[in-house]
Design an enzyme around this catalytic site. Structure first.
Site, PDB file in Angstrom:
ATOM      1  CD  GLN A   1      49.356   6.634 -25.228  1.00  0.00           C
ATOM      2  OE1 GLN A   1      49.164   5.800 -24.349  1.00  0.00           O
ATOM      3  NE2 GLN A   1      48.737   6.577 -26.378  1.00  0.00           N
TER       4      GLN A   1
ATOM      5  CD  GLU B   1      44.379   8.249 -29.456  1.00  0.00           C
ATOM      6  OE1 GLU B   1      43.866   7.133 -29.639  1.00  0.00           O
ATOM      7  OE2 GLU B   1      45.589   8.475 -29.657  1.00  0.00           O
ATOM      8  CG  HIS B   2      45.096   9.116 -25.102  1.00  0.00           C
ATOM      9  ND1 HIS B   2      45.778   8.695 -26.235  1.00  0.00           N
ATOM     10  CD2 HIS B   2      44.213   8.133 -24.800  1.00  0.00           C
ATOM     11  CE1 HIS B   2      45.325   7.504 -26.593  1.00  0.00           C
ATOM     12  NE2 HIS B   2      44.376   7.144 -25.753  1.00  0.00           N
TER      13      HIS B   2
ATOM     14  CG  HIS C   1      50.659   2.770 -28.699  1.00  0.00           C
ATOM     15  ND1 HIS C   1      49.919   1.618 -28.696  1.00  0.00           N
ATOM     16  CD2 HIS C   1      50.264   3.471 -27.607  1.00  0.00           C
ATOM     17  CE1 HIS C   1      49.112   1.610 -27.653  1.00  0.00           C
ATOM     18  NE2 HIS C   1      49.307   2.708 -26.965  1.00  0.00           N
TER      19      HIS C   1
ATOM     20  CG  HIS D   1       6.910  19.641 -50.591  1.00  0.00           C
ATOM     21  ND1 HIS D   1       7.444  19.355 -51.814  1.00  0.00           N
ATOM     22  CD2 HIS D   1       7.767  19.133 -49.651  1.00  0.00           C
ATOM     23  CE1 HIS D   1       8.588  18.715 -51.648  1.00  0.00           C
ATOM     24  NE2 HIS D   1       8.802  18.559 -50.342  1.00  0.00           N
TER      25      HIS D   1
ATOM     26  CG  ASP E   1      45.759   2.960 -23.323  1.00  0.00           C
ATOM     27  OD1 ASP E   1      44.948   3.652 -23.965  1.00  0.00           O
ATOM     28  OD2 ASP E   1      46.988   3.149 -23.357  1.00  0.00           O
TER      29      ASP E   1
ATOM     30  CB  THR F   1      48.346   6.503 -30.217  1.00  0.00           C
ATOM     31  OG1 THR F   1      47.686   6.791 -28.978  1.00  0.00           O
ATOM     32  CG2 THR F   1      49.830   6.274 -29.960  1.00  0.00           C
TER      33      THR F   1
ATOM     34  CD  GLU G   1      11.658  25.216 -48.401  1.00  0.00           C
ATOM     35  OE1 GLU G   1      11.423  24.062 -48.811  1.00  0.00           O
ATOM     36  OE2 GLU G   1      12.296  25.466 -47.356  1.00  0.00           O
TER      37      GLU G   1
END
Length: 446
Positions: free
Chosen positions: A267, A337-338, A270, A430, A371, A245, A425
């Site tokens: 944080q 992340e945050h 964690h 096709h 959170d 984190t 192509e």
């Protein structure tokens, strides 16, 4: 915390700037080779392998990996009423936010008689993972389950590591943490497995005697979970390879050092690899935050095993810049992340951010709120992946399918363009598929 001084000289661009910023060592590729035999064992031996790995990694010998329905009911009945009320409010707010994310079918009339409809179809079955190692995360149950339910996923299973017995004859021993089970019961999830780590991802990917295979696996976890997700990418869908984190705080002299220090610590608790980064143009604030860290760290828990290693690790630092504009360049390069914005004009500054998993604006929107009870999702991209990936949402569990509906006249009107492009192509078949519908003669457009 270490300091990185980026004042004075012009900030470098792109990868050169990213290389100057702190980041945890998180080698998923190296872990991949260690989880490979685990994933293969689950493929070939099913539940027996899961039971053996629970004994090896979690210290419990299971009779079955499926959690009995009664255990879910009991966990909810025995849940602290205050915790239940908090979980219920977190669920209510998450539903409010995620329900608004549901996409609707949309039809575009391209030409008269020709339309393309995009419909959104939920994944049929998902396996969700809730960690249960250093900490237990019933909040992650909510963050995984709510968007899947709001997307309309019909089959949802959840795995979380079995816990060691706390005392002799402990009825909860061998089951996921009771708060995890209670959260599942609150959300109506009755398919729960006492399986952790890479083996849980393998169970969902391959299926076993107890657990049907899933189309997708989501949820945060340790490096072994991330490595297993990489191993199965292509066989199943995943949300992200979540790493340690991260919090980054962009702050100026108006920020309160007490708040900033508390948020960095929040944080860091964690994991010892958790990243805490302060980006500021104020040396006075940097000094005040460092001074404030000492008493706040001393007054909390998980000091030596998580917080101190995290704050002192190579992944954490105070980054000094010349101004908020330069600070924005730094946090965009970091892609946290945050990301908290604690500046005098936080709303305007936040609006200028390009890369972040989630942005928390001003002094009264700390990451801790996100959170648990902001209504936002806390399963977010880490390791700089916010520059190309989003957090978990209802969209994560939906697939867009185009429905093409053209009449004969509408096809005739564009047939010559299709044939021309097919021949350009060097794919004549096709074009032939168009010609065959008109007697092998391409209609002229009207």
């Amino acid at each position: 915390m270490a300091r990185i001084d980026l004042r004075g000289d012009a900030l470098p661009e792109g990868s050169a700037l990213r290389d100057l910023l702190p980041r945890a060592d998180f080698d998923v590729q190296a872990a991949l080779e260690k989880v490979r035999p685990i994933c293969e064992a689950v493929h070939h031996r099913g539940d027996a392998a899961l039971i053996d790995y629970a004994e090896k990694f979690d210290g419990v010998r299971l009779d079955s990996v499926r959690v009995p329905a009664q255990a879910l009911t009991d966990a909810l009945d025995q849940l602290d009423p205050a915790v239940r009320a908090a979980l219920e409010e977190s669920i209510r707010r998450a539903r409010l936010v995620h329900r608004e994310q549901r996409r609707t079918t949309h039809t575009t009339q391209v030409v008269p008689g020709g339309s393309v409809t995009e419909k959104w179809v939920p994944v049929e079955r998902v396996g969700l993972y809730a960690p249960g190692g250093r900490s237990v995360y019933p909040s992650s149950v909510i963050m995984n389950v709510v968007p899947a339910q709001e997307a309309g996923v019909g089959s949802i299973a959840l795995a979380s590591p079995p816990q060691k017995p706390r005392f002799e004859n402990d009825a909860a021993g061998g089951l996921p943490h009771p708060t995890i089970l209670a959260a599942c019961a609150l959300l109506g999830i009755d398919e729960v497995y006492a399986v952790g780590g890479a083996q849980a991802v393998a169970m969902f990917a391959h299926g076993t005697e107890s657990c049907a295979p899933a189309n997708m696996v989501t949820g945060p976890g340790n490096i072994w979970v991330a490595a297993a997700k990489r191993y199965f990418t292509g066989k199943i869908g995943i949300d992200t390879e979540a790493g340690p984190t991260e919090i980054a705080i962009l702050a100026d002299e108006s920020a309160d050092p007490v708040h900033v220090a508390a948020d960095l610590i929040s944080q860091a608790e964690h994991d010892p690899l958790a990243a805490a980064v302060l980006v500021t143009d104020s040396v006075a604030l940097a000094d005040a935050v460092e001074k404030e860290l000492e008493p706040q760290v001393a007054a909390t828990k998980h000091i030596e095993d998580r917080i101190v290693p995290a704050l002192n690790g190579r992944q954490s630092a105070i980054v000094l810049v010349d101004g908020v504009d330069e600070g924005l360049r730094v946090v965009d390069a970091y892609g946290a992340e945050h990301l908290e914005i604690q500046t005098a004009d936080a709303v305007q500054v936040a609006d200028r951010v390009k890369n972040a998993g989630a942005i928390f604006v001003g002094p009264w929107a700390p990451v801790s709120l996100g959170d648990y009870a902001a209504g936002s999702n806390h399963v977010l991209p880490t390791g700089g992946c916010a520059c190309h990936s989003s957090g978990l949402s209802v969209q994560s569990f939906l697939r867009g399918i185009h429905i093409v509906d053209y009449t004969k006249d509408a096809l005739a009107d564009v047939a010559h363009h299709v044939v021309t492009l097919a021949e350009a192509e060097d794919l004549p078949a096709h074009g032939a598929a168009i010609k065959a519908r008109f007697g092998w003669k391409v209609p002229e457009s009207k």
